[in-house]
Design an enzyme around this catalytic site. Structure first.
Site, PDB file in Angstrom:
ATOM      1  N   LYS A   1      -1.382   2.534 -14.522  1.00 32.89           N
ATOM      2  CA  LYS A   1      -0.494   3.596 -14.064  1.00 32.89           C
ATOM      3  C   LYS A   1      -0.987   4.904 -14.647  1.00 32.89           C
ATOM      4  O   LYS A   1      -1.673   4.916 -15.675  1.00 32.89           O
ATOM      5  CB  LYS A   1       0.941   3.340 -14.542  1.00 32.89           C
ATOM      6  CG  LYS A   1       1.992   3.924 -13.621  1.00 32.89           C
ATOM      7  CD  LYS A   1       2.143   3.047 -12.406  1.00 32.89           C
ATOM      8  CE  LYS A   1       3.289   3.447 -11.512  1.00 32.89           C
ATOM      9  NZ  LYS A   1       3.609   2.373 -10.569  1.00 32.89           N
TER      10      LYS A   1
HETATM   11  N1  GLU Z   1       3.048   2.997  -7.109  1.00 32.87           N
HETATM   12  C1  GLU Z   1       3.237   1.819  -6.352  1.00 32.87           C
HETATM   13  C2  GLU Z   1       3.853   0.717  -7.178  1.00 32.87           C
HETATM   14  O1  GLU Z   1       4.553   0.970  -8.127  1.00 32.87           O
HETATM   15  C3  GLU Z   1       1.967   1.383  -5.616  1.00 32.87           C
HETATM   16  C4  GLU Z   1       0.774   1.181  -6.466  1.00 32.87           C
HETATM   17  C5  GLU Z   1      -0.492   0.945  -5.645  1.00 32.87           C
HETATM   18  O2  GLU Z   1      -0.407   0.916  -4.437  1.00 32.87           O
HETATM   19  O3  GLU Z   1      -1.543   0.794  -6.264  1.00 32.87           O
HETATM   20  O4  GLU Z   1       3.737  -0.442  -6.877  1.00 32.87           O
END
Ligand code: GLU
Length: 452
Positions: free
Chosen positions: A142
């Site tokens: 993240k």
């Molecule tokens: N931000 C999204 C999540 O929390 C998607 C992450 C992604 O597609 O890599 O799952």
């Protein structure tokens, strides 16, 4: 394989030679690295409490627990951005890789004034379990920048995105770590990230991010995928439990990417959406809200208020409205021990990451409310991100019905995997999803073995 945590040891340094007066030098004992402190009601506190519960059920040894609880790599970047008025402002951003046992790391980038290192750690950890639960070949990551994007103009937002991308560039790559959108970021921001990275490489690198606009290599259906995936899961749960779907009432907290498409999909599936909200408040209409019309209203006015035939409700009132399915799709820590007793839904389908605290979970379990946990329920976004990444690497693009069909199959299979685990061990769905995800990551770690 047993992995022990780094316990203090005494090292004898004798230089390999035996002398009459060999001296034993005691090295300072390396202390076990403490896991970063987790505050009880923070996202990180929630993530750690959930992990500990699942690890106990899996009977993981202390070393494996210590390893899986820690983030593999963490970077903080402080960087300048030239503002439109000619001044220069410093921003702080993060990118964290939690675990790489099952593949490259994957996870969104959050732009929000509330971003902290601990929050990013929690979100990275949830990404690892999420990818394992839906069985796609990624570890979790993240990123985030502490910024209120409402206070930036487009030019400043682009400058911030491009400089942040440059700062984390040594840390990301199409086969190492692939960012995507999250709260406060969108396809345009992904386009700037992709362009910045590509400029550094000297050629287009579409596989560096997912959630891109379709005209530069994004996938059909990615934008809608998280909300759609939430409702594929809810529909499957309804079918499995033998509950009556047509007209069942849905309330959605949050009208960003996840909430708006969850509400629209619910409406299309025959649910009756009776309440929705965004940061500034919510609307309620017992007879059902016409979602396509509301989406048009929202696009035109950037607010839900004033929508025909609905009454205004506050965000806290919205969570306690009488309904069948409550979809928290805003942010962490919305359903707590303070309001869990007031919720009227029979099912909570978590569109956001970490919307429910462990204290609330206990109350909801006691009350018999079914909670479909975030790491399963909202995995549709990363599943279609995976499809987008595969398409980008192959330069071969799929039709939207193909994307949606594959997404639906994965959501249905994952829901049943979690449900089976829950029945087999007689544990709530949340714990079952954690057990499934963490168990798969622990297995991969053992299979790969340790280097060196
Ligand atoms: N931000 C999204 C999540 O929390 C998607 C992450 C992604 O597609 O890599 O799952």
């Amino acid at each position: 394989m047993t992995i022990r945590s780094a316990a203090p040891k005494t090292h004898a340094a004798t230089n390999g030679k035996k002398t009459a007066h060999s001296v034993t030098v005691t090295m300072p004992a390396p202390s076990p690295t403490p896991a970063p402190s987790a505050q009880a009601d923070s996202a990180y506190g929630t993530a750690i409490a959930q992990f500990d519960q699942a690890a106990k059920i899996l009977q993981l040894d202390a070393g494996m627990c210590d390893l899986l609880k820690s983030c593999r790599r963490e970077i903080t970047v402080n960087f300048p951005v030239k503002m439109t008025d000619g001044s220069v402002r410093r921003f702080t951003g993060y990118r964290i890789h939690h675990n790489t046992s099952r593949g490259p790391t994957k996870g969104g980038i959050r732009f929000s004034p509330h971003v902290t290192m601990d929050e990013v750690r929690a979100l990275a950890m949830w990404m690892t379990w999420k990818c394992a639960v839906v069985n796609i070949p990624y570890g979790g990551a993240k990123g985030g920048v502490i910024v209120d994007t409402k206070k930036l103009d487009m030019h400043e937002l682009e400058g911030l995105t491009r400089r942040y991308t440059t700062e984390i560039a040594p840390f990301i790559s199409p086969d190492g770590d692939i960012p995507a959108p999250d709260m406060g970021t969108n396809p345009q921001i992904m386009a700037w990230m992709m362009d910045t990275y590509s400029m550094h490489q000297g050629h287009s690198v579409p596989g560096i991010v997912t959630g891109k606009p379709i005209n530069i290599g994004g996938s059909a259906g990615r934008n809608e995928a998280t909300g759609r995936g939430v409702m594929f899961t809810v529909r499957e749960a309804y079918k499995t439990f033998g509950w009556k779907l047509p007209g069942a009432k849905v309330v959605v907290q949050g009208f960003g990417n996840v909430g708006s498409y969850a509400a629209l999909t619910a409406h299309e599936m025959g649910f009756k959406v009776v309440g929705v909200s965004d940061v500034s408040g919510g609307i309620h209409n017992e007879k059902g809200i016409d979602l396509p019309k509301l989406m048009a209203h929202y696009r035109a006015n950037r607010t839900l208020t004033g929508f025909n035939g609905s009454e205004a409700v506050s965000n806290s009132e919205l969570l306690t409205l009488k309904c069948d399915v409550l979809v928290p799709a805003a942010m962490e820590n919305q359903i707590t021990a303070a309001n869990a007793g007031l919720i009227h839904a029979t099912m909570i389908a978590e569109g956001a990451n970490g919307p429910t605290t462990p204290g609330a979970d206990d109350i909801l379990n006691d009350r018999g409310i079914v909670v479909i946990p975030d790491i399963m329920c909202n995995a549709g976004g990363v599943v279609v991100s995976y499809f987008e990444w595969v398409q980008s690497l192959q330069q071969l693009f799929w039709e939207e019905p193909d994307v949606n069909g594959r997404l639906e199959r994965i959501m249905i299979r994952s829901f049943h995997d979690v449900l089976d685990e829950s029945k087999r061990r007689n544990i709530p769905l949340r714990t079952a999803a954690q057990v499934l995800g963490i168990g798969r990551v622990a297995e991969s770690t053992k299979t790969r073995g340790l280097y060196p």
